[in-house]
Each structure stands twice: as C-alpha cells, then as structure tokens.
Design an enzyme around this catalytic site. Sequence first.
Site, PDB file in Angstrom:
ATOM      1  N   HIS A 190      -3.917   6.963   0.983  1.00  0.00           N
ATOM      2  CA  HIS A 190      -4.104   5.640   0.394  1.00  0.00           C
ATOM      3  C   HIS A 190      -5.533   5.198   0.646  1.00  0.00           C
ATOM      4  O   HIS A 190      -6.057   5.337   1.756  1.00  0.00           O
ATOM      5  CB  HIS A 190      -3.119   4.645   1.017  1.00  0.00           C
ATOM      6  CG  HIS A 190      -3.499   3.215   0.809  1.00  0.00           C
ATOM      7  ND1 HIS A 190      -3.723   2.685  -0.441  1.00  0.00           N
ATOM      8  CD2 HIS A 190      -3.729   2.203   1.690  1.00  0.00           C
ATOM      9  CE1 HIS A 190      -4.067   1.420  -0.320  1.00  0.00           C
ATOM     10  NE2 HIS A 190      -4.078   1.100   0.973  1.00  0.00           N
ATOM     11  N   ASN A 241      -9.964  -0.874  -2.727  1.00  0.00           N
ATOM     12  CA  ASN A 241      -8.557  -0.700  -2.374  1.00  0.00           C
ATOM     13  C   ASN A 241      -7.712  -1.296  -3.489  1.00  0.00           C
ATOM     14  O   ASN A 241      -7.712  -2.512  -3.699  1.00  0.00           O
ATOM     15  CB  ASN A 241      -8.274  -1.405  -1.044  1.00  0.00           C
ATOM     16  CG  ASN A 241      -6.829  -1.264  -0.585  1.00  0.00           C
ATOM     17  OD1 ASN A 241      -5.953  -0.877  -1.350  1.00  0.00           O
ATOM     18  ND2 ASN A 241      -6.580  -1.595   0.672  1.00  0.00           N
ATOM     19  N   CYS A 250       0.810  -1.222   0.000  1.00  0.00           N
ATOM     20  CA  CYS A 250       0.000   0.000   0.000  1.00  0.00           C
ATOM     21  C   CYS A 250       0.843   1.272   0.000  1.00  0.00           C
ATOM     22  O   CYS A 250       0.408   2.313  -0.494  1.00  0.00           O
ATOM     23  CB  CYS A 250      -0.936   0.002   1.202  1.00  0.00           C
ATOM     24  SG  CYS A 250      -2.008  -1.444   1.277  1.00  0.00           S
TER      25      CYS A 250
END
Length: 335
Positions: free
Chosen positions: A262, A292, A114
């Site tokens: 993020h 995501n 991430c």
Amino acid sequence: MYHSKITGLGFYVPDNVVTNDDLSKIIETNDEWIQERTGIKERRHIKRGEDTTTSMGVKAAKIAIERAKIDKNDIDFVIFATLSPDYYFPGPGVLVQRDLELRTVGALDIRNQCSGFVYALSIADQYIKTGMYKNILIIGSELHSTGLDMTTRGRGVSVIFGDGAGAAILRREEDLNKGILSTHLHSEGQHAEELAVIAPGMGKRWVTDIIADNNPDDESYFPYMNGQFVFKNAVVRFSEVIMEGLQANNLQVSDIDMLIPHQANLRISQFIQQKFKLRDDQVFNNIQKYGNTTAASIPIALTEAWEQGKIKEGDTVVLAAFGSGFTWASAIIKW
C-alpha cells in the site's frame, strides 16, 4: 473448490497534477519537506464537477473489463472499497451497478480504508472458491482532495493524499496452482482514533451538531493522523502479515517476484524492502506520482506494474496493506 485469478486490471487518475510546489502556494510547506517525510513529489486532484469516487471507479472498471475479455453482463457481483463515498448512503457499489448498466447483481461496500482493496479481494476470493460466483468486479476508489484541510493547519495530512481509482476482475480458476493462494486479514480497533475522520458520524458529531455549532475551527470532519504512531505500527504489521502469507504457502522471502505495498509513505516501503533484503525490481512504488490513494493505491500500483511488464505469468506477487482502523492485510498470488 476453485481458485480465483485476476484476469483484468485497470486504473484511472485525474489529469490535474498537483505538485509540492503547487501546494506550497496555499500551505506553509515546501517540496523538500514533503519529499523528505513522505517521498511524494506530486499527486492528482479532481477538478470539481468532473469526477466523483464512483465515476473514477467506473472508468477504471471499464478498462479492467475490456482487458479481462468478458462482457459486462458476465459480472456476477460488485465489491467497492472506499473511505470517500459519493454519499453517506447508499454506497458506491450500487452506483457502479447503475452506471455500468449491469444486471441486478449484488453490490457490496467495504470500509477498511487503506486495507480495503485486499479485504475486497479476500471476500471475492471466498465467493469464487465456494462456487457461488464466477466473475467479480472489485474497485478501490478515493476522492480525497475535496475533504482535506488545505491550510497550514492541516498540512501534516493534506500533502499526503491524492485522488484515483483501480479495478480488477476476479474470475474462477480451476488450476489450483494459479491465482490467489491465500489472504490474511487483521484489525486492532483500540487504535482506531489514531487515524480517523470523526464527523459526521452518529456516535460523536452528526450533521446537526456541526450546523448548530457553525464553528470554523471545528476540525472533527477533517482527517486526523498520529503520524509517528501510525508509522511505527505500520512497519511492524507490514512485516508480520507478509511473513504470515509466505509461511501459509511454504514460501520464502526469496520466492517473492513482486511486492506491491500500500502506497502510504515511501519511507515505510523502503523500510520493508530493506528488512526483507528485496531488490528494487522486487518492489513497486508509485506514491511519488500519485500520493496516498488509500483503497485505490494497491490496484493502481498493481495495474502499473503489470502494464510495465514487471509482473508476468508464474510470478509470485505479494500485496500488503496497513491503515486506519487499525487494519492490515496481505494476499499471496501466483500470477
């Protein structure tokens, strides 16, 4: 000494939209449950055979190169961030060099999940600051859908992730008041297994072990996440690394024009927004549409925010990420 400046942005997501209702037909879940816990309404999944991690990255890169108004042969280096490479090895960086028909430039693969795009941005920034390179292509791309446990057993993770790619061209900037002002990188490996895919890997379960066992209940090659633990750490580390970046540049929270977090979970982003007392127009979220996308989430969100006119010249833009590893990072940019 130089600064580095983002001069071109692009992103690509598959056309195939998968809604929460679509998932509820194959997984014991529902739209309300998913939205309440993650904020996600839909995500994009590839149709098998149409896209790969590399091909999505290439599509995003072509847009970024065009917008940067450079020839592809002006690219000096490629950095590719992903947790979902086409192959165990080689990494997708060299595949991008091949598929874009670039010169025989170096290609580096980043495995920081991430936080991968911010790590890649930081590395590119150092190369440019020292004068080694002038134009660097950075890509964050993920193909999650084919590696998820799309059953009720895996619903806690599988409903979260989507496929997509984002790219940026980083170019040498002589005006030291513009571009990337600083980047800040951290890790805490003691929690690595709290968000991980264990197999295949040389340490615990390699391909031969999986084949030999032929165990349909083996979950070691599906993502595992201790959701509550990750959430609690994320909100702390997000806050810390944002403040670290601001303080390093003698900036205040009030100086933030746009925060691009993020896109891990809308609840995390909302928590950070409330903590820093930021207005809605100071934070950009698109996890509702894409889920995501790990290393791709920041460049996709950054590109969309720029395309929508929410980032303009002179703005102070903050990028921040937290994820598997545990790793976390931030970048402070004067647009």
